[in-house]
Design an enzyme around this catalytic site. Structure first.
Site, mmCIF file in Angstrom:
data_model
loop_
_atom_site.group_PDB
_atom_site.id
_atom_site.type_symbol
_atom_site.label_atom_id
_atom_site.label_comp_id
_atom_site.label_asym_id
_atom_site.label_seq_id
_atom_site.Cartn_x
_atom_site.Cartn_y
_atom_site.Cartn_z
ATOM 1 N N SER A 247 0.822 -1.201 0.000
ATOM 2 C CA SER A 247 0.000 0.000 0.000
ATOM 3 C C SER A 247 0.866 1.266 0.000
ATOM 4 O O SER A 247 1.739 1.402 -0.835
ATOM 5 C CB SER A 247 -0.948 -0.071 1.201
ATOM 6 O OG SER A 247 -2.121 0.613 0.921
ATOM 7 N N LYS A 251 4.197 2.087 -2.341
ATOM 8 C CA LYS A 251 4.609 3.295 -3.070
ATOM 9 C C LYS A 251 6.055 3.598 -2.660
ATOM 10 O O LYS A 251 6.915 3.936 -3.476
ATOM 11 C CB LYS A 251 3.719 4.494 -2.709
ATOM 12 C CG LYS A 251 2.190 4.257 -2.809
ATOM 13 C CD LYS A 251 1.405 5.523 -2.463
ATOM 14 C CE LYS A 251 0.003 5.345 -1.881
ATOM 15 N NZ LYS A 251 -1.013 4.688 -2.609
ATOM 16 N N TRP A 338 -9.968 0.336 -5.356
ATOM 17 C CA TRP A 338 -9.429 1.642 -4.938
ATOM 18 C C TRP A 338 -7.994 1.826 -5.440
ATOM 19 O O TRP A 338 -7.560 2.919 -5.773
ATOM 20 C CB TRP A 338 -9.510 1.720 -3.413
ATOM 21 C CG TRP A 338 -9.070 2.964 -2.724
ATOM 22 C CD1 TRP A 338 -8.073 3.055 -1.783
ATOM 23 C CD2 TRP A 338 -9.613 4.295 -2.827
ATOM 24 N NE1 TRP A 338 -7.964 4.345 -1.311
ATOM 25 C CE2 TRP A 338 -8.905 5.125 -1.940
ATOM 26 C CE3 TRP A 338 -10.631 4.855 -3.612
ATOM 27 C CZ2 TRP A 338 -9.171 6.488 -1.806
ATOM 28 C CZ3 TRP A 338 -10.901 6.217 -3.471
ATOM 29 C CH2 TRP A 338 -10.175 7.009 -2.578
ATOM 30 N N HIS A 389 -7.440 -5.952 -0.044
ATOM 31 C CA HIS A 389 -6.213 -5.169 0.112
ATOM 32 C C HIS A 389 -5.438 -5.711 1.315
ATOM 33 O O HIS A 389 -5.834 -5.495 2.464
ATOM 34 C CB HIS A 389 -6.651 -3.721 0.356
ATOM 35 C CG HIS A 389 -5.551 -2.732 0.406
ATOM 36 N ND1 HIS A 389 -4.830 -2.367 -0.705
ATOM 37 C CD2 HIS A 389 -5.060 -2.009 1.440
ATOM 38 C CE1 HIS A 389 -3.940 -1.456 -0.363
ATOM 39 N NE2 HIS A 389 -4.057 -1.225 0.935
HETATM 40 C C1 GCU Z 1 -5.422 4.650 1.800
HETATM 41 C C2 GCU Z 1 -4.866 5.466 0.654
HETATM 42 C C3 GCU Z 1 -4.019 4.632 -0.278
HETATM 43 C C4 GCU Z 1 -2.971 3.853 0.507
HETATM 44 C C5 GCU Z 1 -3.631 3.107 1.631
HETATM 45 C C6 GCU Z 1 -2.680 2.430 2.611
HETATM 46 O O1 GCU Z 1 -6.396 3.782 1.350
HETATM 47 O O2 GCU Z 1 -5.958 6.026 -0.008
HETATM 48 O O3 GCU Z 1 -3.360 5.440 -1.220
HETATM 49 O O4 GCU Z 1 -2.273 3.008 -0.337
HETATM 50 O O5 GCU Z 1 -4.393 3.984 2.437
HETATM 51 O O6 GCU Z 1 -1.513 2.731 2.650
HETATM 52 O O7 GCU Z 1 -3.176 1.626 3.382
#
Ligand code: GCU
Length: 411
Positions: A247, A251, A338, A389
Site C-alpha cells: 500500500s 509506493k 481503490w 487489500h
Molecule cells: C489509503 C490510501 C491509499 C494507501 C492506503 C494504505 O487507502 O488512499 O493510497 O495506499 O491507504 O496505505 O493503506
C-alpha cells in the site's frame, strides 16, 4: 442520501482514509478517459542510462515525491539485543538502533529501531528483504521478545500473517524491518518538524520546499540507510537485497527501488495511486483524493496536478522503468478497486521497453491475467490475488519464487 458506511468491498479500502467514499470515485471501466501516456523515449541503452533515466527520476522528484537530499551521511548501528536464536521462527533475531546524521552537523542525529531475522540454518551470508511495517516491529512476528516500537500501537504478532517470517527463513532469506512512524510520523498533522526532514533544513527552514521530499521520500530514504547499515553485516550479504512494501509502503518501496540500485528486486504489493497504478486512468483513488488526508506523503508540487493528471510530465510506468534492468514485481488484489488493479498491471506492461533495452523479455501476456494466475518473465512479474487489500502467504510464495534467482546469485 449519502451512505455513511461503505457498502461495497471496493470501498472498504477507501474508507480507511476517508470515512466514506469520495463521491467522484470511478469504478466503471467504460468511464476511464482516453489518455496518452508520456513516452518513455528509451533510445539507446547509453542514452537511457546517461540522459533519459536521470531525467525521468528528476521529473518524478518535481511532480510526485520531491527531491531527496544527498550524501554527507553518517550511519551508525548499535545492537540493542541479540543475536538470539528463536527456534519457533527458525530464525536468529537481532534488534538495532540506527543513528543517522550529517557529517557536517554532528549535533543533530535521528534514530530508529530495526528488527532483523535471519535464518537459523544459514551457513553463510544470506540475502535479505527490507520493508517498513505499519503498526510497530512487535507486530511482525509471534515473538514476545521484540521491542515495542515507540508510537507503534499494534498488538504483538498482529501482522505476522503479512510478514511470514518462518516462510522467509525456510527459503534462506533474512527480513529487515522498521516502523514507518518511528522514521516519519504518518498522520495529517505531520508538519515535518521531526523525522528526517529537519536534519537537512537550511538555516530558518521549517518545511520542505515545493519540490522537496514528503513522507514517502523520507521512508524511502530510511530504507536506503537500512541498506547502508547492512553493507558490512556478519549475517546478511548487503549486495543481495530486495525491497518490499504494501500500500503506501508499496509506493515507498517503488520509490526506494527507483533511487537505489542496491535493491536488486523491487516488490509493490497493492501500492495503487502514487504507486504502481497509472494516474491517467482516473480509476479508483485519484491524486486529488489524497491531498487532504495524505498530501504530505508527496512533495507540495504534486498537488498542482489535482484533476489535471493528463498534464503530469510523468506517469507511473516511468517510475517502474527506472528500475530496469533490475527485477520488479507488481501485485494487485481483486477486491482492491481503490488501488486500480488494471492500472497497476498496465503500468508494468508499459514500462517493459526499458527491460527490452537490456535484451530482457517483457511480460508473456498483453492483457491483465485472471485472478490467481501469476505471470512473469525473468525480470518482470505480476499477479492479481483473489481477495482484499492485504499481504498474504500466497503473495509471499509468488515473491519468493520470483526473487530467488536474483538474490541467490552472488554476482
Ligand atoms: C489509503 C490510501 C491509499 C494507501 C492506503 C494504505 O487507502 O488512499 O493510497 O495506499 O491507504 O496505505 O493503506
Amino acid at each position: 442520501m449519502k451512505t455513511l458506511l461503505p457498502t461495497c468491498l471496493l470501498c472498504l479500502h477507501a474508507a480507511a482514509l476517508w470515512g466514506t467514499e469520495p463521491p467522484d470515485t470511478n469504478y466503471d471501466e467504460s468511464k476511464v478517459p482516453q489518455y496518452t501516456l508520456p513516452a518513455l523515449q528509451t533510445g539507446s541503452r547509453q542514452h537511457w542510462e546517461k540522459t533519459r533515466r536521470p531525467e525521468i527520476l528528476q521529473l518524478l522528484e518535481t511532480a510526485v515525491y520531491g527531491r531527496t537530499p544527498g550524501d554527507r551521511l553518517n550511519v551508525a548501528t548499535e545492537v540493542t539485543q541479540g543475536p538470539t536464536e528463536v527456534p519457533e521462527l527458525r530464525a536468529i533475531r537481532r534488534q538495532l538502533t540506527l543513528s543517522v546524521g550529517l557529517t557536517d552537523r554532528p549535533q543533530q542525529v535521528m534514530q530508529w529501531n530495526v528488527l532483523i531475522y535471519s535464518p537459523l540454518q544459514a551457513t553463510g551470508k544470506v540475502p535479505a528483504f527490507l520493508g517498513l511495517n505499519f503498526e510497530g516491529n512487535q507486530t511482525v512476528a509471534n515473538d514476545p521478545e521484540i521491542h515495542r516500537s515507540p508510537a507503534g500501537g499494534g498488538a504483538a504478532g498482529k501482522q505476522a500473517a503479512r510478514w511470514q517470517v518462518p516462510m522467509l527463513m525456510d527459503h534462506g532469506f533474512a527480513l529487515v524491518t522498521a516502523h514507518r512512524d518511528n522514521i516519519d510520523p504518518d498522520n495529517y498533522r505531520n508538519d515535518f518538524s521531526d523525522g528526517p526532514h529537519p536534519l537537512f533544513y537550511e538555516s530558518g527552514q521549517t518545511q520542505p520546499g515545493e519540490t522537496e521530499w514528503g513522507s514517502i521520500g523520507g521512508w524511502a530514504w530510511a530504507l536506503s540507510r537500512m541498506a547502508d547499515s547492512l553493507q558490512d553485516d556478519q549475517l546478511i550479504d548487503g549486495r543481495r537485497l530486495a525491497v518490499i512494501g504494501h500500500s503506501r509502503l508499496g509506493k515507498t518501496a517503488l520509490w526506494a527501488g527507483a533511487q537505489d540500485s542496491r535493491f536488486r528486486v523491487v516488490i509493490s504489493n497493492n501500492s495503487g495511486c502514487g504507486g504502481a497504478a497509472l494516474y491517467r486512468r482516473c480509476y479508483g483513488e485519484r491524486l486529488h483524493h489524497m491531498l487532504k488526508p495524505v498530501g504530505y506523503w508527496f512533495c507540495r508540487n504534486h498537488a498542482t496536478f489535482a484533476e489535471r493528471e493528463h498534464e503530469m510530465p510523468v506517469d507511473q510506468h516511468m517510475l517502474l522503468a527506472t528500475i530496469a534492468p533490475r527485477a520488479v514485481y507488481v501485485a494487485s488484489a481483486t477486491e482492491d478497486g481503490w488501488a486500480d488493479p488494471k492500472g497497476e498491471f498496465l503500468s508494468l506492461r508499459h514500462a517493459a521497453p526499458a527491460w527490452e533495452l537490456y535484451g530482457l523479455d517483457s511480460l508473456p501476456v498483453v492483457d491483465q491475467p485472471e485472478a490467481a494466475r501469476p505471470v512473469s518473465s525473468s525480470h518482470l512479474g505480476y499477479h492479481l490475488r483473489q481477495g482484499k487489500h492485504d499481504v498474504t502467504a500466497w503473495d509471499w510464495e509468488q515473491y519468493l519464487r520470483f526473487a530467488d534467482p536474483h538474490l541467490t546469485s552472488r554476482r
